[in-house]
Design a protein around this motif. Sequence first.
Motif, mmCIF file in Angstrom:
data_model
loop_
_atom_site.group_PDB
_atom_site.id
_atom_site.type_symbol
_atom_site.label_atom_id
_atom_site.label_comp_id
_atom_site.label_asym_id
_atom_site.label_seq_id
_atom_site.Cartn_x
_atom_site.Cartn_y
_atom_site.Cartn_z
ATOM 1 N N LYS A 108 18.209 39.132 -54.877
ATOM 2 C CA LYS A 108 18.799 40.098 -53.942
ATOM 3 C C LYS A 108 17.905 40.111 -52.712
ATOM 4 C CE LYS A 108 21.220 42.883 -57.285
ATOM 5 N NZ LYS A 108 22.531 42.350 -57.028
ATOM 6 N N PRO A 123 19.158 40.646 -45.493
ATOM 7 C CA PRO A 123 20.340 39.781 -45.533
ATOM 8 C C PRO A 123 20.395 38.821 -44.339
ATOM 9 C CG PRO A 123 20.929 42.014 -46.120
ATOM 10 C CD PRO A 123 19.503 42.053 -45.625
ATOM 11 N N GLY A 163 22.713 36.730 -41.721
ATOM 12 C CA GLY A 163 24.019 36.843 -41.085
ATOM 13 C C GLY A 163 24.253 38.260 -40.621
ATOM 14 N N THR A 192 30.114 38.959 -43.079
ATOM 15 C CA THR A 192 29.700 37.625 -43.512
ATOM 16 C C THR A 192 28.235 37.585 -43.941
ATOM 17 O OG1 THR A 192 29.149 36.968 -41.255
ATOM 18 C CG2 THR A 192 31.378 36.489 -42.026
ATOM 19 N N ILE A 239 24.982 37.482 -46.017
ATOM 20 C CA ILE A 239 24.633 37.025 -47.358
ATOM 21 C C ILE A 239 23.534 37.952 -47.860
ATOM 22 C CG2 ILE A 239 23.624 35.127 -48.682
ATOM 23 C CD1 ILE A 239 24.996 33.279 -46.576
ATOM 24 N N THR A 240 23.824 38.661 -48.954
ATOM 25 C CA THR A 240 22.906 39.667 -49.469
ATOM 26 C C THR A 240 22.161 39.213 -50.720
ATOM 27 O OG1 THR A 240 24.673 40.693 -50.746
ATOM 28 C CG2 THR A 240 24.297 41.548 -48.515
ATOM 29 N N GLU A 241 22.637 38.125 -51.330
ATOM 30 C CA GLU A 241 21.956 37.596 -52.501
ATOM 31 C C GLU A 241 22.181 36.102 -52.619
ATOM 32 O OE1 GLU A 241 23.679 39.878 -55.734
ATOM 33 O OE2 GLU A 241 25.122 38.280 -56.152
ATOM 34 N N LEU A 242 21.261 35.456 -53.311
ATOM 35 C CA LEU A 242 21.358 34.028 -53.578
ATOM 36 C C LEU A 242 21.363 33.847 -55.085
ATOM 37 C CD1 LEU A 242 18.674 32.679 -51.070
ATOM 38 C CD2 LEU A 242 21.157 32.800 -50.722
ATOM 39 N N GLU A 243 22.295 33.047 -55.590
ATOM 40 C CA GLU A 243 22.351 32.759 -57.022
ATOM 41 C C GLU A 243 21.943 31.309 -57.249
ATOM 42 O OE1 GLU A 243 25.287 32.909 -60.911
ATOM 43 O OE2 GLU A 243 26.095 33.442 -58.962
ATOM 44 N N CYS A 286 21.448 26.979 -54.975
ATOM 45 C CA CYS A 286 22.267 28.185 -54.783
ATOM 46 C C CYS A 286 23.473 27.918 -53.878
ATOM 47 C CB CYS A 286 21.421 29.352 -54.299
ATOM 48 S SG CYS A 286 20.677 29.165 -52.684
ATOM 49 N N GLN A 331 23.857 26.877 -50.819
ATOM 50 C CA GLN A 331 23.793 27.414 -49.459
ATOM 51 C C GLN A 331 23.330 26.313 -48.510
ATOM 52 O OE1 GLN A 331 24.820 30.305 -48.333
ATOM 53 N NE2 GLN A 331 25.313 31.114 -50.351
ATOM 54 N N VAL A 388 21.403 28.777 -43.731
ATOM 55 C CA VAL A 388 21.112 30.033 -44.433
ATOM 56 C C VAL A 388 19.650 30.058 -44.857
ATOM 57 C CG1 VAL A 388 21.561 31.379 -46.528
ATOM 58 C CG2 VAL A 388 23.469 30.460 -45.188
#
Length: 94
Positions: A7, A11, A13, A17, A19-23, A56, A58, A62
Amino acid sequence: MEPKILKLKHPVGSGETAITELEFKGPLKGKHMKGVPAYGSLICMEHILMVGGRLCNQPPSVMNELQAEDMQAAIAITSGFLEGGPTIGQPPSE
């Protein structure tokens, strides 16, 4: 390896749009490491962020905008996927 979710404290961006988290999803595969020059067991920060972005899903745009604390966390997560493989650092002095 189980996916890891980061998380973002900052963020990337703006507006809807953002991006609040990266998986980060594993396992690490050859496609993630393709084009990464490694010297012995050494990989540079630029390339570990590239691998992290691939894990992730991205784009570099990013990953390039991550602020320092989020970048450090992303590097730590990516390094976990690289366990037993290349690491970040300086080559040992001879």
